[in-house]
Scaffold this active site. Structure first.
Site, mmCIF file in Angstrom:
data_model
loop_
_atom_site.group_PDB
_atom_site.id
_atom_site.type_symbol
_atom_site.label_atom_id
_atom_site.label_comp_id
_atom_site.label_asym_id
_atom_site.label_seq_id
_atom_site.Cartn_x
_atom_site.Cartn_y
_atom_site.Cartn_z
ATOM 1 C CB CYS A 1 -0.952 -0.137 1.184
ATOM 2 S SG CYS A 1 -0.188 -0.353 2.757
ATOM 3 C CG HIS B 1 -3.994 0.749 4.833
ATOM 4 N ND1 HIS B 1 -3.532 -0.118 3.695
ATOM 5 C CD2 HIS B 1 -4.943 1.430 4.248
ATOM 6 C CE1 HIS B 1 -4.084 0.095 2.568
ATOM 7 N NE2 HIS B 1 -5.077 1.038 2.698
#
Length: 1138
Positions: free
Chosen positions: A233, A475
């Site tokens: 990510c 994330h």
């Protein structure tokens, strides 16, 4: 510690009443409190709708109301209602609504109430939705103070058109004579009222309360996301940021890649990724790009440092752009200049240097906003008192030291230091403090007086890259503003959504959550699952674009044009993918048929008639594979094959191939049903294999009536009982050429003797009549039997599809000549060779640098070590005794050296399993590394391989050698071998010293009589001719990149001079390491204490190293500079791109 009915831990010795003052209120205070209670707004009744709505359904924070309404449905004769009732339709926000009611419960003992959209099915658009905050209130119309309510929020869609409460209120309680402490029931006289309060909210992003089922990013935003491979990510957010820096994308497109045929070129892979982001309708995979970087699963599942990745990627692309029309484009976009200076206060003297930067790292801790960080960055330090600066020609002077910017780039990348080393915890921690950054920011206050200010330095925020979570779990995603005047969008891996300015900026400032009901709010971190009052999501990288260059950077009004060849190639790939998809969809209509013919048989050297499995080095021998419709008839298929063979369709006849019990595949019977489909034929005659296999026989000629004459019609059966014709295959073993190839098929009578075949055999081979030969039958791979001339074919148990091998009888002279040349003179022996033959690839173990060839030899698995090594020695023209072999693991790397043994065979080397022909999953079975040794293998096995790095020019050049030193030797023997190998002059040798290093840190120096056996396997040895000195005090030196944990380079030992200014120490370091000029100037020096991850103490020119070190022996001198030779395998925390 005790736990008292909650999650709060309380010390067992804590006295709750200790040090607590007991205060009794005065009578006046009590009266005042009573008056205040009287003034409290009374609880609104259920029929006071506006007040009731304000009290029980306040507006949601951060949401804007579009419309609100309330509607009451009078429920009468409750007990006579049907199972499911719908109330009258009312309107709110331009949408029809109604209450859905289950009087007896929706499969529960509770009354069930729902809010339902009231559209007629034919009138509702497929993409209709409304975001609604609502409340349903059931109340007694005779006493509106009796009520029960529930509130909810929901995104109403065509698929989810109703939402509410299955267990709204228990039926038993509703009809009880008393509702709670009231004197009357909720449902009185079989009647009650239900009021729906509806607030329709604005949805500026289009995804408020969206469940994202069947969400289409392209349809909703015109953009697509990137797929997450595992932990990529962080890569995805950076790539999206670069993609929407349109001039960067255009520069990447300008790198010439039209000659690229594979995707290992990282520039080509990035071009492809950008093109797919630009044209695809679905999320794009980054697999090709990461593979072009040379990454494997280890890098894919490890989150890396984004700043380091950005720098490495920029360096790689900048290198690719050299010599192209895009050369210099990245520097023009991303590079700014800063000046580091020391300026004297009382005299006119300044020492300064200009450095380029691609990004700026800013401190978050201790700063409230972006301006605070820049003020901190350019903060001026005064050098006075004992810290005066030594100015050349002026002596010690008071001075100011600092950094100032000469220019900022068009695209400014700001790295916010959200992760910092916490000295108290001795670990890296995430800084979640509130840190504000503006949408428009002026960089002018941070420019030097000499900077060119003819153009504005006002910047507009283009991107916010966000990390949510903590150091160990989190994330990454990005908020980007693709166009000059457009909105922000959230790019979260494969999902792209519209975002508000608040979501992009304020919600990523970090800090505490807002207050709820006067207390600090808490939320659960979705990655660590821990509750916290601090926001877990915060910006870690900001992208600003200069206001005056917005149009050129974002290419406003221009199209970013990809290279023509890229579009064409991807269009071809998409077309090929579509073809394969169509083939998969239609696969059930087709079947595969493998067809063997005499053309294959004649060029095949091996077992059986043709290689049905395709395992053959001769492509012409492999049967052709045909993909045909299952409904195709045998006649139609034969016409297709006949056309390929250049004959008429009726001149070929198919034979079905069967698997015999002995493991062979032979023709069994001809298929005599021309109108049968190939699917039916496969089911009736074929075997249970993926392919239907056929042998296609050609007729020898035509009869007088023009019908095809197949072989069986030409055989004289002599009117014998039980006689018939059989089709046999004939192979020829030529002892002179050491070959065994197919000749053709022929027919013979079942009751004929073997010797009766002589005329047909000599005719097929073109031999004179009377030629002496021997026949053998190939029964299976390891069963070759000679035939008896006087027996019949029936007695020899020959049948259709059997193979006979003919060999001309050799004279004694021919036999001895062939034997002397190492050849085979008997058919059976040659078959044994074919059974055990193997093509082995031999590659030099030291790679291309060894200047030795890679070659392939055909050998027998039965060869002894001496025999196969003799073959290799003959090919290389080297001595047999000076070869060493190493097995190859499945990744193509050396596995283990092959020990010399007289009893060992090639089979035992390549197939180390317990059975002769079982392959090992741990190594390749057709490859070996070889080395040409300087000594015999026997002598070599008495020595130890020592890997040492010779440093001929300080630290600027490294030469690695592997030396074979006697196991009983010492370092003196190692140096003598190194001198010979590296051609070190005799004058230099007396000053050459050997030292050990581990993990790029100095370990110890080795004396000349140090034993070779004492050198550890994982220790790195260095040899260098460092100058001798009499200084008693030494310090170890190592290199690191920004953080002491990121070590690299060659460590060494350095002498400390007492009272020497560090400016002079640096000169000695430069002379020792041979690092000069700008490269040396970029190095920062620091003293680092143990443990090795402690914070470095950076050294200034006026500092004295001997004073900083003192009597401590737990410190090292460290050189902070970029690692130019990053290697992933050396350090798990570094990033590389091939």
């Amino acid at each position: 510690m005790d736990q008292l009915g909650s999650d709060m831990l309380v010390d067992a010795e804590f006295d709750e009443k200790q040090d607590v003052a007991i205060i009794t209120p005065d009578a006046d205070d009590a009266d005042a409190d009573a008056d205040a209670m009287d003034e409290v707004e009374p609880e609104p009744r259920a029929d006071e709708h506006e007040a009731f709505m304000r009290k029980h359904m306040p507006e949601l924070a951060d949401q804007e109301t579009e419309a609100e309404a309330f509607h009451t449905w009078e429920l009468s004769d409750w007990r006579s209602m049907t199972r499911r009732e719908q109330g009258p339709v009312f309107n709110c926000g331009g949408h029809p609504w109604r209450i859905l009611f289950f009087p007896y419960g929706n499969n529960v003992d509770y009354a069930s109430f729902y809010l339902e959209q009231g559209h007629e099915e034919k009138d509702m658009a497929e993409d209709w939705y409304a975001c609604v905050q609502f409340m349903l209130v059931l109340w007694n119309p005779n006493d509106p103070n009796i009520h029960v309510l529930h509130t909810a929020t929901h995104r109403f869609t065509a698929e989810e058109g109703d939402w509410g409460f299955t267990r709204f209120a228990e039926l038993r309680r509703l009809f009880s004579p008393q509702w709670d402490d009231r004197e009357r029931p909720m449902v009185e006289n079989n009647s009650a009222n239900v009021t729906a309060y509806v607030r329709v909210l604005k949805d500026p992003t289009g995804v408020l309360w969206h469940n994202f089922i069947n969400y289409d990013s392209k349809k909703e935003t015109g953009m697509v996301g990137l797929k997450n491979q595992g932990a990529t990510c962080y890569l995805n957010s950076l790539l999206q940021s670069l993609f929407f820096t349109n001039s960067f994308r255009q520069a990447v497109y300008q790198i010439p890649t039209d000659g690229e045929t594979d995707r290992t070129n990282s520039a080509y892979a990035l071009q492809r990724l950008f093109y797919l982001l630009q044209t695809s309708n679905t999320a794009v995979a980054t697999t090709d790009l990461t593979q072009s970087f040379g990454w494997d699963s280890k890098q894919i599942f490890e989150q890396q440092d984004v700043q380091e990745l950005s720098r490495v990627l920029m360096d790689r692309l900048d290198e690719k752009m050299k010599g192209t029309e895009a050369e210099g484009a990245l520097e023009q976009m991303f590079v700014g200049k800063m000046k580091t200076y020391i300026s004297c206060i009382n005299v006119d003297y300044e020492s300064s240097r200009i450095e380029e930067f691609w990004d700026i790292q800013l401190n978050v801790s201790g700063n409230r906003n972006l301006d605070d960080s820049f003020k901190d960055y350019i903060q001026v330090e005064t050098m006075d008192g004992e810290n005066k600066y030594f100015a050349e020609g002026f002596g010690l002077q008071d001075a100011k030291k600092g950094v100032i910017f000469d220019s900022f780039p068009q695209v400014l990348h700001l790295q916010l230091k959200r992760f910092e080393y916490d000295i108290n915890r001795d670990a890296m921690m995430k800084v979640n403090d509130r840190y504000e950054f503006p949408e428009i920011w002026d960089a002018a206050p941070y420019l030097s007086d000499q900077a060119d200010r003819t153009e504005s330095y006002v910047y507009h925020l283009h991107g916010v890259l966000v990390h949510s979570g903590d150091l160990n779990a989190g994330h990454y995603y990005a908020f980007l503003k693709p166009t000059k005047e457009g909105d922000f969008y959230k790019f979260d891996d494969d999902r792209v959504t519209r975002a508000t300015k608040r979501e992009a900026l304020e919600e990523n400032f970090g800090g505490d959550y807002g207050q709820v009901n006067g207390t600090a709010g808490q939320q659960r971190n979705p990655y660590t699952r821990a509750w916290s009052a601090k926001r877990s999501m915060s910006a870690y990288m900001l992208v600003y674009i200069r206001e005056t260059r917005l149009d050129s950077i974002l290419m406003n009004g221009q199209e970013v044009t990809p290279p023509k060849h890229l579009a064409e190639r991807i269009a071809e790939e998409r077309a090929a993918f579509e073809r394969r998809r169509k083939e998969r969809e239609e696969a059930h209509l087709y079947m595969d048929i493998a067809v063997g013919t005499e053309n294959n048989f004649k060029v095949y050297q091996g077992f059986d008639i043709v290689p049905w499995k395709g395992d053959c080095d001769t492509p012409a021998a492999i049967p052709t594979l045909h993909r045909v419709l299952r409904a195709t008839t045998i006649s139609e298929f034969c016409n297709t094959i006949a056309e390929e063979l250049g004959v008429d369709g009726d001149m070929v006849r198919p034979w079905a191939i069967v698997n015999r019990q002995n493991g062979t595949c032979r023709p069994d019977q001809p298929i005599a049903f021309p109108d049968m489909t190939v699917e039916e034929a496969s089911s009736k005659f074929g075997t249970k294999t993926a392919q239907f296999r056929l042998w296609m026989e050609k007729a020898e000629k035509r009869n007088e009536d023009n019908s095809p004459a197949f072989g069986e019609t030409l055989v004289d059966l002599k009117n014998q009982q039980q006689n018939r014709s059989i089709m046999l295959f004939l192979k020829h073993f030529d002892a002179k050429t050491q070959s065994l190839f197919g000749i053709n098929t022929f027919y013979a009578a079942y009751q004929d003797k073997v010797c009766d075949l002589s005329p047909q055999v000599t005719k097929l081979l073109g031999w004179p009549a009377g030629t002496q030969f021997k026949l053998s039958e190939e029964i299976k791979q390891n069963m070759i039997e000679a035939t008896k001339p006087k027996t019949t074919l029936a007695q020899s148990e020959l049948q259709d599809g059997d193979i006979l091998t003919v060999q001309r009888t050799l004279s004694e002279k021919e036999t001895s000549q062939i034997t002397a040349a190492g050849g085979y003179v008997e058919t059976k022996d040659f078959y044994d060779y074919l059974l055990n033959r193997i093509n082995v690839e031999f590659a030099p173990r030291l790679g291309e640098g060894a200047q030795l060839p890679t070659f392939t030899l055909t050998l027998s698995k039965k060869m002894t070590y001496d025999q196969f090594s003799a073959k290799v020695a003959e090919h290389l023209k080297v001595e047999l005794t000076h070869l060493r072999f190493t097995t190859v693991n499945t990744t193509g790397k050396p596995k283990s050296a092959v020990k010399y043994t007289q009893q060992g065979t090639l089979n035992s080397v390549l197939f180390p399993g317990p059975y002769n022909y079982s392959s090992s999953s741990m190594q390749k079975t057709d490859a070996l590394f070889y080395e040409v040794l300087e000594m015999s293998l026997k002598e070599l096995e008495s020595r130890k391989a020592i890997r040492i790095t010779w440093l001929p020019e300080g630290l600027t050049k490294e030469e690695e050698y592997t030396l074979m030193i006697p196991r009983t030797g010492v370092i003196q023997d190692l140096l003598e071998a190194l001198q010979k190998k590296a051609n070190i002059s005799t004058e230099i040798m007396p000053s050459v010293k050997v030292f050990e290093a581990h993990n790029s840190r100095f370990y110890k120096s080795l004396s000349m009589d140090y034993q070779i056996l004492g050198i550890g396997e994982y220790i790195h040895l260095y040899a260098a001719a460092f100058p001798e000195d009499d200084l008693p005090k030494k310090i170890s030196v190592f290199h690191f990149d920004k953080e002491p944990a990121k070590v690299h380079g060659v460590p060494f030992q350095f002498s400390i001079k007492e009272d020497e200014p560090f400016s002079e120490t640096k000169k000695r370091l430069s002379d020792l390491t041979k690092i000069k000029g700008k490269q040396f100037e970029k190095i920062k020096f620091a003293v680092v204490s143990k443990p090795q991850y402690s914070r470095p103490e950076y050294i200034e020119d006026e500092d004295v190293l001997s004073d900083l070190v003192g009597n401590r022996d737990d410190v090292a001198l460290a050189m902070d500079h970029a690692n130019k030779t990053r290697s992933f395998w050396g350090k798990t925390d570094s990033i590389f791109i091939k």
